[in-house]
Design a protein around this motif. Sequence first.
Motif, PDB file in Angstrom:
ATOM      1  N   LYS A  54       6.169  18.353 -37.475  1.00 23.25           N
ATOM      2  CA  LYS A  54       4.763  18.459 -36.013  1.00 23.25           C
ATOM      3  C   LYS A  54       3.122  17.819 -36.856  1.00 23.25           C
ATOM      4  CE  LYS A  54       2.599  22.026 -33.241  1.00 23.25           C
ATOM      5  NZ  LYS A  54       2.805  23.625 -32.646  1.00 23.25           N
ATOM      6  N   CYS A  55       3.132  18.310 -37.956  1.00 22.66           N
ATOM      7  CA  CYS A  55       1.793  18.103 -38.582  1.00 22.66           C
ATOM      8  C   CYS A  55       1.574  16.603 -38.699  1.00 22.66           C
ATOM      9  CB  CYS A  55       2.281  18.123 -40.626  1.00 22.66           C
ATOM     10  SG  CYS A  55       0.269  17.425 -40.818  1.00 22.66           S
ATOM     11  N   VAL A  56       2.462  15.576 -39.272  1.00 24.58           N
ATOM     12  CA  VAL A  56       2.576  14.134 -39.136  1.00 24.58           C
ATOM     13  C   VAL A  56       2.574  13.549 -37.225  1.00 24.58           C
ATOM     14  CG1 VAL A  56       3.594  12.111 -39.735  1.00 24.58           C
ATOM     15  CG2 VAL A  56       4.331  14.154 -41.043  1.00 24.58           C
ATOM     16  N   ARG A  57       3.434  14.484 -36.766  1.00 22.63           N
ATOM     17  CA  ARG A  57       3.312  13.647 -34.921  1.00 22.63           C
ATOM     18  C   ARG A  57       2.078  13.874 -34.303  1.00 22.63           C
ATOM     19  NH1 ARG A  57       6.346  17.716 -33.387  1.00 22.63           N
ATOM     20  NH2 ARG A  57       8.335  16.827 -34.161  1.00 22.63           N
ATOM     21  N   CYS A  58       0.836  15.028 -34.826  1.00 24.49           N
ATOM     22  CA  CYS A  58       0.321  15.089 -34.339  1.00 24.49           C
ATOM     23  C   CYS A  58      -0.960  13.890 -34.914  1.00 24.49           C
ATOM     24  CB  CYS A  58      -0.091  16.649 -34.845  1.00 24.49           C
ATOM     25  SG  CYS A  58       0.378  18.107 -33.915  1.00 24.49           S
ATOM     26  N   PHE A  59      -0.822  14.354 -36.416  1.00 27.71           N
ATOM     27  CA  PHE A  59      -2.317  13.073 -36.652  1.00 27.71           C
ATOM     28  C   PHE A  59      -1.501  11.970 -36.031  1.00 27.71           C
ATOM     29  CE2 PHE A  59      -3.068  10.110 -40.258  1.00 27.71           C
ATOM     30  CZ  PHE A  59      -4.144  10.216 -40.125  1.00 27.71           C
ATOM     31  N   ALA A  60      -0.558  10.974 -36.102  1.00 37.76           N
ATOM     32  CA  ALA A  60      -0.268  10.225 -35.585  1.00 37.76           C
ATOM     33  C   ALA A  60      -0.798  10.009 -34.098  1.00 37.76           C
ATOM     34  CB  ALA A  60       1.571   9.371 -35.180  1.00 37.76           C
ATOM     35  N   ARG A  61      -0.973  10.873 -32.936  1.00 38.08           N
ATOM     36  CA  ARG A  61      -1.417  10.603 -31.675  1.00 38.08           C
ATOM     37  C   ARG A  61      -2.707  10.946 -31.358  1.00 38.08           C
ATOM     38  NH1 ARG A  61       2.598  16.150 -29.111  1.00 38.08           N
ATOM     39  NH2 ARG A  61       4.353  14.528 -29.000  1.00 38.08           N
ATOM     40  N   GLU A  62      -3.057  12.186 -32.073  1.00 39.04           N
ATOM     41  CA  GLU A  62      -4.912  12.022 -33.178  1.00 39.04           C
ATOM     42  C   GLU A  62      -5.467  10.529 -33.037  1.00 39.04           C
ATOM     43  OE1 GLU A  62      -8.254  14.229 -34.882  1.00 39.04           O
ATOM     44  OE2 GLU A  62      -6.052  15.065 -35.636  1.00 39.04           O
ATOM     45  N   HIS A  63      -4.740   9.996 -33.359  1.00 31.98           N
ATOM     46  CA  HIS A  63      -5.159   8.577 -34.544  1.00 31.98           C
ATOM     47  C   HIS A  63      -4.861   7.267 -34.009  1.00 31.98           C
ATOM     48  CE1 HIS A  63      -8.331  10.274 -37.598  1.00 31.98           C
ATOM     49  NE2 HIS A  63      -6.960  11.491 -37.375  1.00 31.98           N
ATOM     50  N   GLU A  64      -4.016   7.777 -33.014  1.00 33.96           N
ATOM     51  CA  GLU A  64      -3.480   6.439 -32.126  1.00 33.96           C
ATOM     52  C   GLU A  64      -2.138   5.548 -33.320  1.00 33.96           C
ATOM     53  OE1 GLU A  64      -6.395   5.052 -29.506  1.00 33.96           O
ATOM     54  OE2 GLU A  64      -6.117   7.001 -28.375  1.00 33.96           O
ATOM     55  N   ILE A  65      -1.773   6.248 -33.898  1.00 31.46           N
ATOM     56  CA  ILE A  65      -0.990   5.344 -35.070  1.00 31.46           C
ATOM     57  C   ILE A  65       0.003   5.087 -34.566  1.00 31.46           C
ATOM     58  CG2 ILE A  65       0.550   5.528 -36.856  1.00 31.46           C
ATOM     59  CD1 ILE A  65      -2.931   6.221 -37.909  1.00 31.46           C
ATOM     60  N   LYS A  66       0.240   3.269 -34.091  1.00 29.15           N
ATOM     61  CA  LYS A  66       1.193   2.084 -33.525  1.00 29.15           C
ATOM     62  C   LYS A  66       2.079   2.799 -33.780  1.00 29.15           C
ATOM     63  CE  LYS A  66       2.183  -2.222 -31.727  1.00 29.15           C
ATOM     64  NZ  LYS A  66       1.869  -3.338 -31.685  1.00 29.15           N
ATOM     65  N   ASN A  67       2.561   2.399 -35.627  1.00 27.40           N
ATOM     66  CA  ASN A  67       4.115   2.476 -35.754  1.00 27.40           C
ATOM     67  C   ASN A  67       4.009   3.784 -36.316  1.00 27.40           C
ATOM     68  OD1 ASN A  67       4.256  -0.350 -36.196  1.00 27.40           O
ATOM     69  ND2 ASN A  67       2.691  -0.285 -37.138  1.00 27.40           N
ATOM     70  N   TYR A  68       4.534   5.229 -35.302  1.00 23.72           N
ATOM     71  CA  TYR A  68       5.733   6.222 -35.439  1.00 23.72           C
ATOM     72  C   TYR A  68       6.300   6.091 -34.772  1.00 23.72           C
ATOM     73  CZ  TYR A  68       5.709  10.592 -34.997  1.00 23.72           C
ATOM     74  OH  TYR A  68       6.571  12.534 -35.113  1.00 23.72           O
ATOM     75  N   PHE A  69       7.904   6.334 -35.830  1.00 26.02           N
ATOM     76  CA  PHE A  69       8.942   6.557 -35.672  1.00 26.02           C
ATOM     77  C   PHE A  69       9.316   7.738 -35.971  1.00 26.02           C
ATOM     78  CE2 PHE A  69       7.463   2.073 -36.671  1.00 26.02           C
ATOM     79  CZ  PHE A  69       8.282   1.755 -35.943  1.00 26.02           C
ATOM     80  N   GLU A  70      10.147   8.548 -34.967  1.00 25.37           N
ATOM     81  CA  GLU A  70      10.801   9.509 -34.081  1.00 25.37           C
ATOM     82  C   GLU A  70      12.311   9.895 -34.433  1.00 25.37           C
ATOM     83  OE1 GLU A  70       9.374  14.205 -34.128  1.00 25.37           O
ATOM     84  OE2 GLU A  70       8.464  12.981 -32.593  1.00 25.37           O
ATOM     85  N   VAL A  71      12.810  10.763 -34.448  1.00 25.83           N
ATOM     86  CA  VAL A  71      14.600  10.614 -33.046  1.00 25.83           C
ATOM     87  C   VAL A  71      14.144   9.927 -32.127  1.00 25.83           C
ATOM     88  CG1 VAL A  71      15.734  12.693 -33.013  1.00 25.83           C
ATOM     89  CG2 VAL A  71      14.931  13.327 -34.923  1.00 25.83           C
ATOM     90  N   GLY A  72      15.648   9.045 -32.398  1.00 28.27           N
ATOM     91  CA  GLY A  72      15.468   8.883 -31.389  1.00 28.27           C
ATOM     92  C   GLY A  72      15.420   7.000 -31.385  1.00 28.27           C
ATOM     93  N   ASP A  73      14.231   7.047 -32.151  1.00 26.83           N
ATOM     94  CA  ASP A  73      13.311   5.563 -32.384  1.00 26.83           C
ATOM     95  C   ASP A  73      14.156   5.737 -33.692  1.00 26.83           C
ATOM     96  OD1 ASP A  73      12.959   2.996 -32.395  1.00 26.83           O
ATOM     97  OD2 ASP A  73      10.934   3.413 -31.628  1.00 26.83           O
ATOM     98  N   VAL A  74      13.816   6.500 -34.752  1.00 30.24           N
ATOM     99  CA  VAL A  74      14.054   6.705 -36.604  1.00 30.24           C
ATOM    100  C   VAL A  74      14.734   5.964 -37.102  1.00 30.24           C
ATOM    101  CG1 VAL A  74      15.094   8.795 -36.834  1.00 30.24           C
ATOM    102  CG2 VAL A  74      12.844   8.209 -37.404  1.00 30.24           C
ATOM    103  N   GLY A  75      14.000   5.622 -37.932  1.00 34.19           N
ATOM    104  CA  GLY A  75      15.127   5.128 -39.162  1.00 34.19           C
ATOM    105  C   GLY A  75      14.631   5.738 -40.404  1.00 34.19           C
ATOM    106  N   ILE A  76      15.325   5.175 -41.653  1.00 34.41           N
ATOM    107  CA  ILE A  76      14.905   5.714 -43.174  1.00 34.41           C
ATOM    108  C   ILE A  76      14.061   4.611 -43.370  1.00 34.41           C
ATOM    109  CG2 ILE A  76      15.804   6.031 -45.516  1.00 34.41           C
ATOM    110  CD1 ILE A  76      18.642   6.164 -44.237  1.00 34.41           C
TER     111      ILE A  76
END
Length: 419
Positions: A80-102
């Motif tokens: 959640k911490c990572v997700r919120c930071f990515a949203r706040e700063h509009e990080i383009k290359n954010y990949f979570e469950v469903g579009d994720v990979g190692i």
Amino acid sequence: MGMTITEKILAKAAGEKCVHPGQLIMADLSMVLGNDITSPVAIREFPKFGAADVFDREKIALVPDHFTPNKDIKAAEQAKCVRCFAREHEIKNYFEVGDVGIEHALLPEKGLVTAGDVVIGADSHTCTYGALGAFSTGVGSTDMACGMATGKAWFKVPSSIRFVLKGSLQKYVSGKDLILHIIGMIGVDGALYRSMEFTGEGVKNLSMDDRFTVCNMAIEAGAKNGIFPVDEKTIEYLKAAGAKDPVIFESDEDASYEMEYEIDLSALTPTVSFPHLPSNTKTFDDMPEVKIDQVVIGSCTNGRYSDLEAAAEVLKGRHIARDVRAIVIPATQKIYREAMHNGLFDIFLDAGCVISTPTCGPCLGGYMGILAAGERAISTTNRNFVGRMGHVESEVYLASPAVAAASAVTGYITDPRRI
């Protein structure tokens, strides 16, 4: 004096005509990477750099992959911490469950790294991208925070070791066997803070997946980075991934190397790393019989499609031993889909394996395959330190997908050439 590939990449990133080993430089970054374990620390440190925003929304990649899908409340809070930071700063290359990979399989697949790049990641296996002719290395979370804020990082230019490869690999021998052979030869500190450069006519006979595996485990020899020269296979891979245009460097003929090793690829045989160091390697010429309880096929080291294909070739028409648990973990959603549609999943399921969504999972003792006291696993992952995959009295043996699959069938560590 000439320069190596690594030195040329760092010189360009630092705005210098030339650099030399031991020199301290400040370099511009092409990509800053973090995951769900390391990013929360960097995110907490980020405000201390006085930046209102990240230096470039397209040059940061955040990939929750270690404990995802979340295994418990703490893992959920980290994600959640990572997700919120990515949203706040509009990080383009954010990949979570469903579009994720190692992460180290995902970034090359997405075309986010190219030749000539300088990449830092708050994960030690960031050195994987040297397979593409990039300088990439792992850093601490504070350095990641600084990179996100400023787009820069400082480095001490590493000295280099050259590995001259000749010949080609035999059947059932892969890049994993090559890097385990090298680590067994030079030790876990044999390349400490050095660049491991792989060159020679044998390079053309290594697949890109072999090269990713070799560079991924450069850190297990203590290296700052591993790197391959760019050739036609590299260019083809980059084009297929949609990566930006590469900047290609070659080592000068008079470049300086601390050491040089020549390796005949055709002489290598399946190799296994025994507990509790990657350097504790054995071949089947001198290997005792070792009963196993678990097999893991996956990770940032060996979770790519060719790895699954190699395992499936061994498992097809066979069933795993009664007392063995076999876990298959495709490294990305794309690899998962390709393996499923091409019938590999049927082979794994018919053999009695389980198949996981992409995750680091058991590699770091996270979840999806924790070992109890006294249990042994053979794994295609990259580390086998004490307690790496669970209880401190468990054991992890590192091997290629072919060896892991053969071992799953027999219940003890097995040469795939003899199954």
